[in-house]
Design an enzyme around this catalytic site. Structure first.
Site, PDB file in Angstrom:
ATOM      1  N   ASN A 155      -4.382   0.121   4.748  1.00 36.23           N
ATOM      2  CA  ASN A 155      -2.963   0.448   4.622  1.00 36.23           C
ATOM      3  C   ASN A 155      -2.540   1.674   5.434  1.00 36.23           C
ATOM      4  O   ASN A 155      -1.446   1.727   5.983  1.00 36.23           O
ATOM      5  CB  ASN A 155      -2.577   0.620   3.150  1.00 36.23           C
ATOM      6  N   GLY A 231      -9.984   2.087  -1.771  1.00 37.51           N
ATOM      7  CA  GLY A 231      -9.693   0.664  -1.782  1.00 37.51           C
ATOM      8  C   GLY A 231      -9.458   0.155  -3.191  1.00 37.51           C
ATOM      9  O   GLY A 231      -9.100   0.914  -4.095  1.00 37.51           O
ATOM     10  N   SER A 232      -9.731  -1.108  -3.405  1.00 34.54           N
ATOM     11  CA  SER A 232      -9.428  -1.745  -4.683  1.00 34.54           C
ATOM     12  C   SER A 232     -10.418  -1.343  -5.774  1.00 34.54           C
ATOM     13  O   SER A 232     -11.563  -0.975  -5.500  1.00 34.54           O
ATOM     14  CB  SER A 232      -9.447  -3.264  -4.532  1.00 34.54           C
ATOM     15  N   GLU A 253     -11.550   6.445  -4.575  1.00 34.19           N
ATOM     16  CA  GLU A 253     -10.103   6.482  -4.811  1.00 34.19           C
ATOM     17  C   GLU A 253      -9.643   5.040  -4.839  1.00 34.19           C
ATOM     18  O   GLU A 253      -9.635   4.357  -3.814  1.00 34.19           O
ATOM     19  CB  GLU A 253      -9.411   7.281  -3.706  1.00 34.19           C
ATOM     20  N   CYS A 287      -1.221   3.341  -2.096  1.00 31.95           N
ATOM     21  CA  CYS A 287      -1.758   3.389  -3.452  1.00 31.95           C
ATOM     22  C   CYS A 287      -0.891   4.225  -4.381  1.00 31.95           C
ATOM     23  O   CYS A 287      -0.958   4.083  -5.601  1.00 31.95           O
ATOM     24  CB  CYS A 287      -3.188   3.924  -3.436  1.00 31.95           C
ATOM     25  N   GLU A 468     -10.779  14.753  -4.110  1.00 24.72           N
ATOM     26  CA  GLU A 468     -10.962  15.290  -2.767  1.00 24.72           C
ATOM     27  C   GLU A 468      -9.791  16.189  -2.437  1.00 24.72           C
ATOM     28  O   GLU A 468      -8.699  16.023  -2.951  1.00 24.72           O
ATOM     29  CB  GLU A 468     -11.119  14.147  -1.748  1.00 24.72           C
TER      30      GLU A 468
END
Length: 489
Positions: A155, A231-232, A253, A287, A468
């Protein structure tokens, strides 16, 4: 005879050199639906070569001073910035995002990631403690972990890839990065600049390919000591399972189903345009995008009217058109998935106020087969609906009414995710109360997506593990060692 189609062909970057591979994956231009790029279909063999290159480079790179490493990070930032327009055009074509978004967000942030971590690494400190009655002094030292495996999503391709690479190499690690196979071009373009910036061979290795093949080989390699993944949630769970036998350090994340809570004292002149942007920026493929909007009942009708009016003004079309607000979704499959959620909501009795199935999408001729979707607003939907529970990751948002503060906190928290949230109110006490109780790693009040890289970033619950940011990335990409010195006569 028809001329043969010529595609851009990428190569892996291993040990400071571009390396061809025997098989490739097709990569599509989301705005046309046509193949335009061939991406290496890498696997264990390529990952093994990258591990050897990273191992060879690690002793020399890790022994360099932070100042020396920072100098090279800054040089790389300069080189990307000098070619910023080419990077922006490539990012727009590869991902489907508007050229405006790529120019103003993606590439400037990639440049800033290198500049920020080149500076922050110079200002980290360690602890020292005197224990006089034992005749000892204790101090801590931070050392690089080793080889970092970095897996970034499609993305925000270069933006999120550099968010991982910059702190990892600033701390003295060598890295093997795997960008998404759907958006690999800007990572490949960056590889061309690494030698020019002065990075020794093997410090940064980029291996292209799919998650199940290249990603899994990276996660399972015993010499890769840590994994940073964005990602997912399902893929994150798989990484936890696959890496568990090796006790790797993990920073994950993952997904989000982010609420906006809008109280009746909110400034709607500010709230409405920001909430439209937080719902549909980058086609809703962020996200941190808002996908559940809770509005206090006595302003619900006014908010809904103003919100829908603003959404209908958003223009969807060719990403290179500077007047366009929203480009194409990443893939044909993802477009079908998002549309399926909208159909499920309709089948459950929800109302579609604008967007898919309501308004007409007009596209230029060359974009007729692209993966476009109008920004879609859904109401009259139950909290347990899949559209209110699942991460759709597209230009779809649901709006519902609430009555009390206690009620909306419970409803906002009633999902498995906990990445971000926004709260709109002029009542300072209420803002603090609600922000404290929302189960989210980030809470914005009266704003959205204002980020400071010094601060921790990450989610709660199924939205991830770890944080992070300046301090948090430093701690993740290093190991801490305690050293005790006993005084001797």
């Amino acid at each position: 005879m028809a001329s043969k189609k010529v595609y851009l062909v990428l190569e892996n970057y291993i040990g400071g050199q571009f390396v061809a591979t025997s098989s490739y994956l097709d990569s599509y231009d989301p705005s046309t639906g046509e193949i335009y790029c061939k991406v290496p279909d890498s696997g264990q063999e390529e990952i093994e070569a990258a591990v050897k290159a990273a191992q060879k480079a690690f002793p020399g790179w890790s022994s360099r001073s932070p100042q020396e490493r920072a100098k090279l990070l800054n040089k790389l930032a300069d080189l990307i910035e000098e070619d910023q327009e080419s990077f922006a055009q490539a990012e727009s074509k590869d991902q489907g995002k508007t050229i405006t978004f790529a120019r103003s967000v993606d590439i400037p942030r990639a440049v800033y990631n290198f500049r920020f971590f080149s500076s922050s690494i110079l200002h980290q400190t360690t602890e020292c403690t005197q224990v006089d009655h034992m005749g000892c002094m204790h101090y801590t030292e931070r050392t690089p972990v080793g080889i970092a495996g970095l897996i970034s999503p499609w993305n925000l391709p270069l933006y999120l890839l550099t968010w991982k690479i910059a702190p990892a190499i600033a701390c003295g690690n060598t890295v093997i990065a795997k960008p998404s196979e759907m958006t690999s071009v800007t990572a490949w373009m960056m590889c061309k600049l690494l030698n020019k910036a002065g990075f020794p061979p093997g410090v940064v290795n980029i291996v292209f390919g799919s998650g199940p093949k290249a990603g899994d080989a990276l996660v399972c390699h015993p010499e890769v000591q840590l994994i940073s993944f964005t990602g997912s949630t399902l893929t994150g769970q798989r990484i936890i399972e696959r890496s568990a036998p090796y006790c790797k350090k993990l920073s994950l994340e993952l997904g989000g189903k982010n609420p906006a809570v809008i109280f009746d004292d909110a400034n709607l002149d500010e709230c409405v345009p920001v909430t439209v942007r937080s719902s549909f920026a980058n086609q809703g493929e962020i996200c941190l995008c808002t996908s559940r909007i809770f509005v206090q009942r006595n302003i619900y009708d006014e908010f809904l009217r103003r919100f829908v009016e603003a959404v209908k003004k958003w223009k969807v079309g060719c990403p290179t058109d500077p007047a366009v607000d929203m480009g194409a979704l990443i893939s044909k499959e993802h477009l079908a998935k998002v549309k399926n959620y909208i159909e499920r909501a309709k089948a459950e009795g929800a109302e579609i106020l604008c967007g898919e199935g309501i308004d007409v999408l007009v596209l230029p001729t060359r974009n007729q087969h692209g993966y476009f979707l109008l920004p879609t607003v859904i109401t009259n939907i139950a909290d347990d609906s899949s559209c209110m529970q699942d991460e759709i990751f597209g230009p779809v948002t649901c709006i519902t009414a609430f009555d009390t503060e206690e009620e909306v906190i419970k409803r906002a928290n009633r999902v498995k995710y906990g990445l971000s949230a926004t709260v709109w109110s002029r009542n300072v006490g209420r803002v603090h109360r609600v922000a404290k109780r929302l189960q989210s790693g980030l809470v914005w009040t009266n704003c959205w997506l204002i980020r400071d890289l010094n601060l921790p970033f990450g989610g709660m619950k199924a939205s991830g593990i770890g944080r992070e940011g300046a301090k948090d990335s430093y701690e993740f990409f290093t190991e801490i060692k305690t050293i005790t010195i006993k005084h001797t006569e």
